[in-house]
Every structure is written in C-alpha cells, then in structure tokens.
Design an enzyme around this catalytic site. Structure first.
Site, mmCIF file in Angstrom:
data_model
loop_
_atom_site.group_PDB
_atom_site.id
_atom_site.type_symbol
_atom_site.label_atom_id
_atom_site.label_comp_id
_atom_site.label_asym_id
_atom_site.label_seq_id
_atom_site.Cartn_x
_atom_site.Cartn_y
_atom_site.Cartn_z
ATOM 1 N N ASP A 29 42.433 12.576 74.069
ATOM 2 C CA ASP A 29 41.923 11.238 74.394
ATOM 3 C C ASP A 29 41.296 10.678 73.123
ATOM 4 O O ASP A 29 40.487 11.353 72.485
ATOM 5 C CB ASP A 29 40.885 11.357 75.509
ATOM 6 C CG ASP A 29 40.466 10.025 76.088
ATOM 7 O OD1 ASP A 29 40.143 9.098 75.305
ATOM 8 O OD2 ASP A 29 40.435 9.898 77.322
ATOM 9 N N HIS A 93 47.330 10.401 85.212
ATOM 10 C CA HIS A 93 46.815 11.208 84.119
ATOM 11 C C HIS A 93 45.649 12.072 84.582
ATOM 12 O O HIS A 93 44.806 11.640 85.357
ATOM 13 C CB HIS A 93 46.424 10.363 82.900
ATOM 14 C CG HIS A 93 45.476 9.252 83.167
ATOM 15 N ND1 HIS A 93 45.830 8.100 83.851
ATOM 16 C CD2 HIS A 93 44.183 9.088 82.818
ATOM 17 C CE1 HIS A 93 44.798 7.283 83.911
ATOM 18 N NE2 HIS A 93 43.780 7.867 83.298
ATOM 19 N N HIS A 95 42.439 14.204 83.333
ATOM 20 C CA HIS A 95 41.476 14.393 82.242
ATOM 21 C C HIS A 95 41.032 15.850 82.266
ATOM 22 O O HIS A 95 40.557 16.330 83.299
ATOM 23 C CB HIS A 95 40.227 13.527 82.447
ATOM 24 C CG HIS A 95 40.448 12.063 82.360
ATOM 25 N ND1 HIS A 95 40.250 11.346 81.197
ATOM 26 C CD2 HIS A 95 40.833 11.160 83.307
ATOM 27 C CE1 HIS A 95 40.511 10.072 81.425
ATOM 28 N NE2 HIS A 95 40.860 9.931 82.697
#
Length: 130
Positions: A29, A93, A95
């Site tokens: 990220d 997505h 994390h």
C-alpha cells in the site's frame, strides 16, 4: 472503466509488487498504516468480496494467507491484521497490516516510507513468499 487496481495488474500504473499468481496480485500500500501494509487483490475485477464465488473467495484467502506468512517472516510485529473494507476502490482488496497496536489497523495513522524503503521492503517480503 478499469479500477486503479486493474491498471496496476496490467502494468499501466507502477506498484511495489510482493507476489502474483494467475488469479491474484499482492503489492505494498503506498499510503500504509504500518511498514509492510500490503494489499491482496484478485486479478478479476469484482466490486464486493461477497460477489466472488465461494471458490474465488477461498482462493483469495489462501493467497492472502501465503502473503501474510511472508510478512511475518519479514516484519517484526505482534501479528498480521486483516481487513476487508472495500469502499475506497471498487475492486475487492484485502489489507494485511503488520500490527504493533490496535491503532495500526484503524486507518488513521500513516507510515511514511521513501521509494528506496518501499523497493527494499517489497523485495524482502517477496523473497519470503512461498
């Protein structure tokens, strides 16, 4: 219109890639909560995680597990946290966030890394990916 994540998978936008297989892609990220904060996505563009088929969901979780194990080998942390929110980008997505404290998963505090730190970190995690 392709999501920003699809553009990353297609190489139109650069990323700090951690791992990839025929169905999934993992990358750091660029606005991380903690050092090593990684996003894991299916290459197939799907907006919501529960719109994936049961098989696609399991495959994504299995790939995420492998990425989390690589993170554990690379980043000194209490544990790897996982969050699936999905409001900011209309592409599923996961994390994966190395955690020292609860604040690390709250998406409030951000870590600042240089390009060199991102590159080195991505290479180190990738080397621990099995």
């Amino acid at each position: 219109m392709a999501s920003i994540f699809t553009k990353i998978v297609q190489g139109e936008i650069p990323s700090y890639k951690i791992a990839e297989d025929e169905k999934h892609f993992a990358f750091l990220d660029i606005n991380p909560n903690a050092k090593g904060h990684t996003l894991v996505i299916p290459k197939k563009e799907e907006n919501k995680i529960f719109d994936l088929s049961p098989e696609e969901y399991k495959d994504l979780m299995n790939f995420s597990y492998r990425v989390a194990k690589a993170l554990e080998k690379t980043i000194s942390c209490e544990r790897i946290g996982m969050s699936v929110i999905g409001l900011e980008v209309p592409h599923v997505h996961v994390h994966l966030v190395p955690l020292q404290a609860m604040e690390d998963i709250q998406f409030i505090k951000k870590e600042k890394l240089s390009q060199e730190e991102f590159i080195s970190l991505a290479e180190n995690i990738a080397n621990n990916f099995e």
